[in-house]
Design an enzyme around this catalytic site. Structure first.
Site, PDB file in Angstrom:
ATOM      1  N   SER A 232       0.818  -1.125  -0.087  1.00 45.91           N
ATOM      2  CA  SER A 232      -0.137   0.045   0.148  1.00 45.91           C
ATOM      3  C   SER A 232       0.779   1.352   0.136  1.00 45.91           C
ATOM      4  CB  SER A 232      -1.051   0.031   1.344  1.00 45.91           C
ATOM      5  OG  SER A 232      -1.517   1.190   1.453  1.00 45.91           O
ATOM      6  N   LYS A 233       0.669   2.140  -0.738  1.00 47.32           N
ATOM      7  CA  LYS A 233       1.319   3.335  -0.904  1.00 47.32           C
ATOM      8  C   LYS A 233       1.193   4.391   0.438  1.00 47.32           C
ATOM      9  CE  LYS A 233      -2.252   6.218  -3.374  1.00 47.32           C
ATOM     10  NZ  LYS A 233      -2.637   6.942  -4.513  1.00 47.32           N
ATOM     11  N   ARG A 234       0.160   3.983   1.200  1.00 46.42           N
ATOM     12  CA  ARG A 234       0.008   4.689   2.435  1.00 46.42           C
ATOM     13  C   ARG A 234       0.899   3.953   3.751  1.00 46.42           C
ATOM     14  NH1 ARG A 234      -5.007   4.266   0.013  1.00 46.42           N
ATOM     15  NH2 ARG A 234      -5.888   6.265  -0.199  1.00 46.42           N
TER      16      ARG A 234
END
Length: 454
Positions: A232-234
């Site tokens: 996940s980019k988060r």
């Protein structure tokens, strides 16, 4: 000749999972003498920023996918095909394969008594001429997706609601636009992440309803982190650009990404693209999630760095070297540094001590090395440096003698000297570093540390 497409949406960063899918597509195109079609899914106005599109093109070019190859075509933009999207919707309406619908989500909930139940087909036979457009899915039977990675996948038609293909404002949804674009561009193979598999029976029904043969499908496994969570980019480091900017080599990144879910079938892992590409087969891609192991990627990158010709290595280091630094001095230690760094950005911390007035002291290294007795080692070594022959071997022997006088082996004796010279406990070979630094600068550093200790 295969025509594959890679169709990313601009998001401000280029996901390593997208890069892996792009490389799988690129391998198929090169193998067959076919074409890799780049199409930007730009119909989301909030994401339609030119710099983000340029970021995609730049990231692809970094891993070797660009217009310099005869196998590359594009970029095309989904927004340029809006008229074709509308024409396809009109055809489906005319043929009775789609219908207008004015139901809201609340309407469906009121009729079914559940906010989780899908659309109930209320407007199928109302003969409306306005509203959203829904595709009429078959009431029974199955839709079979023949997937080159997952084999035969069956989807009961009764489980698919009549899905929306055009919004109430007339704008086509992705599910329709994607199919029409692929038809317009004569795409015959689609390789993408498995998260899109649930969309595939809908798209296949659209292909068939529009009178065209669906492409060959392939859905590759998701990429997960060490906790086996989808990247996940988060939460995770997923931007290809961040690895590029940190000093990973494109060839190492390509090698590593190709092995996420696929193997050439032997024990080799370090393989250049020219050797991997002919061996790649979608049918050999594993269905299980692929673990993105940054430690392994670092190891791959270190292997590729060490394999570079020395002049190429020096050139690759340039972005991380201060323009004011003497390149002649750097050339004297480049070969030593090449064996010790895993990413190019580490070159700065390995060689900066040669060019600074005094080293930048790492506090943890200082605390570890400057223990009782350190001053005596430094002082004794400084005395010898005033007259010793100035070559690495003589410099080493001198410190061995000082250590022996204090009952220390070389490994223990050199710790305070290394920190005095370089500012850190790890780095380039100590005695070669002292030789390049020179007698006067080395003595100045040892005396400066003695003054600090006193």
């Amino acid at each position: 000749m295969t025509r594959v497409r890679f169709a990313p949406s601009p998001t401000g960063m280029f996901h390593v999972g997208g890069a892996r899918s792009a490389l799988f597509n690129w391998a198929l195109a090169e193998q067959s003498g076919g074409t890799f079609v780049l199409r930007i899914e730009d119909t989301d106005a909030a994401r339609n920023r030119p710099e983000w599109t340029e970021g995609i093109i730049s990231a692809l070019a970094w891993i070797g996918i660009n217009g310099d190859s005869p196998h590359f075509e594009g970029p095309y933009f989904q927004s340029a095909y809006e008229q074709q999207h509308r024409e396809a919707a009109a055809k489906l309406l005319k043929d009775g394969r789609a219908y207008h619908c004015t139901c809201t989500r609340d309407d469906v909930k009121a009729r079914t008594g559940s906010e989780h139940q899908g659309y109930d087909g209320h407007c199928r036979d109302r003969g409306l001429t306005e509203g959203a457009v829904r595709f009429r899915t078959p009431d029974d039977g199955i839709t079979v997706v023949d997937d080159r990675v997952r084999g035969r996948v069956e989807f009961p038609n009764s489980a698919m609601e009549d899905f929306v293909i055009v919004r109430g404002d007339g704008s086509p949804l992705f599910v329709l636009a994607n199919v029409v674009d692929d038809m317009e561009m004569r795409i015959d193979s689609v390789v993408r992440a498995e998260e899109h598999l649930s969309n595939t029976p809908k798209q296949q029904l659209l292909w068939e309803a529009l009178g065209a043969e669906p492409p060959q499908w392939a859905h590759v496994p998701v990429i997960v982190n060490e906790k086996r969570q989808k990247l996940s980019k988060r939460r995770d480091k997923v931007a290809l650009e961040s690895y590029r900017d940190e000093g990973y080599l494109a060839e190492a990144m390509v090698n590593y990404l190709m092995l996420l879910g696929w193997s050439p079938g032997d024990d080799r892992e370090i393989l250049p693209w020219a050797e991997m590409m002919p061996l790649f087969r979608l049918e050999d891609v594993n269905q299980s999630p692929a673990f993105f192991d940054e430690k392994k990627l670092r190891a791959f990158n270190g292997e590729y760095i060490r394999a570079l010709p020395l002049d190429v290595f020096a050139a690759r280091c340039e972005p991380w070297l201060d323009p004011a630094w003497d390149r002649g001095v750097f050339a004297r230690v480049a070969e030593l540094a090449q064996t010790r760094i895993a990413v190019l950005s580490e070159i700065t911390a390995n060689v900066d001590f040669l060019f600074l007035e005094e080293p930048v002291f790492d506090q943890a290294s200082w605390d570890k090395a400057m223990k009782p007795g350190a001053a005596e080692i430094i002082s004794g070594y400084a005395e010898r440096l005033e007259s010793v022959s100035w070559d690495a071997e003589s410099l080493k022997v001198a410190l061995e003698e000082v250590g022996a006088e204090h009952g220390l082996k070389l490994g223990k004796a050199q710790a305070p000297v290394r920190v005095s010279i370089t500012g850190r406990t790890v780095g380039l070979p100590l005695f070669e570093s002292i030789e390049v630094l020179g007698r006067e600068r080395s003595l100045d550093r040892l005396r400066t540390v003695l003054a600090k200790l006193s």
